[in-house]
Design a protein around this motif. Sequence first.
Motif, PDB file in Angstrom:
ATOM      1  N   ASP A   1      27.295  88.860  50.932  1.00 33.32           N
ATOM      2  CA  ASP A   1      26.114  88.919  51.204  1.00 33.32           C
ATOM      3  C   ASP A   1      25.557  90.008  50.105  1.00 33.32           C
ATOM      4  O   ASP A   1      24.817  90.002  50.343  1.00 33.32           O
ATOM      5  N   THR A   2      26.519  89.690  48.785  1.00 34.13           N
ATOM      6  CA  THR A   2      25.678  90.640  48.032  1.00 34.13           C
ATOM      7  C   THR A   2      25.293  89.678  47.228  1.00 34.13           C
ATOM      8  O   THR A   2      24.190  89.546  47.017  1.00 34.13           O
ATOM      9  N   ILE A   3      25.333  88.791  47.056  1.00 35.74           N
ATOM     10  CA  ILE A   3      25.157  87.074  46.008  1.00 35.74           C
ATOM     11  C   ILE A   3      23.831  86.852  46.625  1.00 35.74           C
ATOM     12  O   ILE A   3      23.575  86.016  45.981  1.00 35.74           O
ATOM     13  N   ALA A   4      24.057  86.611  48.055  1.00 36.99           N
ATOM     14  CA  ALA A   4      22.806  86.149  48.879  1.00 36.99           C
ATOM     15  C   ALA A   4      21.913  86.276  48.959  1.00 36.99           C
ATOM     16  O   ALA A   4      20.848  86.043  49.425  1.00 36.99           O
ATOM     17  N   GLN A   5      21.840  87.998  49.115  1.00 38.46           N
ATOM     18  CA  GLN A   5      20.802  88.633  49.478  1.00 38.46           C
ATOM     19  C   GLN A   5      19.433  88.630  49.115  1.00 38.46           C
ATOM     20  O   GLN A   5      18.261  88.517  49.500  1.00 38.46           O
ATOM     21  N   ASP A   6      19.094  87.728  47.363  1.00 38.44           N
ATOM     22  CA  ASP A   6      18.167  86.799  47.231  1.00 38.44           C
ATOM     23  C   ASP A   6      17.677  85.886  46.810  1.00 38.44           C
ATOM     24  O   ASP A   6      16.881  85.644  46.126  1.00 38.44           O
ATOM     25  N   GLY A   7      18.324  85.173  47.774  1.00 35.49           N
ATOM     26  CA  GLY A   7      18.826  84.085  48.013  1.00 35.49           C
ATOM     27  C   GLY A   7      18.197  82.922  47.187  1.00 35.49           C
ATOM     28  O   GLY A   7      18.188  82.065  46.868  1.00 35.49           O
ATOM     29  N   ARG A   8      19.748  83.590  46.464  1.00 35.27           N
ATOM     30  CA  ARG A   8      20.075  82.723  45.109  1.00 35.27           C
ATOM     31  C   ARG A   8      20.950  81.333  45.245  1.00 35.27           C
ATOM     32  O   ARG A   8      21.707  81.641  46.433  1.00 35.27           O
TER      33      ARG A   8
END
Length: 311
Positions: A35-42
């Motif tokens: 959830d942390t690393i995917a929040q900006d579409g990474r």
Amino acid sequence: MKTSLQKTSRASAHDIAAAIVVFQPDLDVLIALLDTIAQDGRRIFLFLNDLSESEVARLVDRVTNVRCLRSPQNVGLGAGLNWAMEAAAEEGFAYVVLFDQDSSPAPSLFEDLAVRHAAHTDRGAAVAVIGPLLVPAEGAYRAIRYEWRDAQEGTASFVPTSGSLMLVKAWRSIGPFRDDYFVGAIDVEWCFRAWAMGWKCLVARDVTMPHRWGSPAADGKSWKPQILRHSDTRTYFHFRNSLDCIRLPHPPLRWKISAALTLAAQAALLLAARGFSRVTRRYLWLGLRDGWVGRLGPLPGELAAAQQTSV
């Protein structure tokens, strides 16, 4: 090179990928990481070792911009890291941040590390990897002890994989991670290889990330030595891979002597703490034997069979 790094330090979410190798995870902790690393579409590269269908579905459903490879059996950490690096390179990424499955990064970690990587490169350093300063997570975890080459500069003999920003070009030049180590000392060996080839390995000491190193002390006492928190399987890999690394040509002699003395002390402590139990003696002996002769790969059949019998 400088222009590219300066661009990366101000990059969008698509300029630096993330990679996680997963095996028997705490799903709640892993999902929080996703959830942390995917929040900006990474873009996320996910290597799934021996997970059930329900676990895979629960993970993949959390994020949309993910590429995953599922292995029906556990092939180890090194193989998963190499797949992720190769996959990221194929898609044109210049940098990948590698995470343990229980890492707890701040959302700003990617930008923080990229800026510091660029700053060192602008001064002429060939930086293969730069990681955050890992600090104990909640609970009775022990702090990681770094072996500094220059504490002020932040250079370290080796940088833990968790949370580290790796230059794909460096990974290509230095070579892949040792998949025959399976788990344990993989980052240690790779960083010594990097130093021997003229690359630097750095820790951004002003960027911290909570880290769960091994298992917390069962009695809640954080001073309990890490070697006593290992399972028998991790004990085997620790002694085997550490001893094999000592045998290699690229680690410096000073480290080899220190590592050999540390292994001897750990073996004595482990045996004394466990009452010289037959099981501990067996895993320890086989780890030392296989490390001495360079017999690597997954858990040897005799130990794997013993585990199956005991279940």
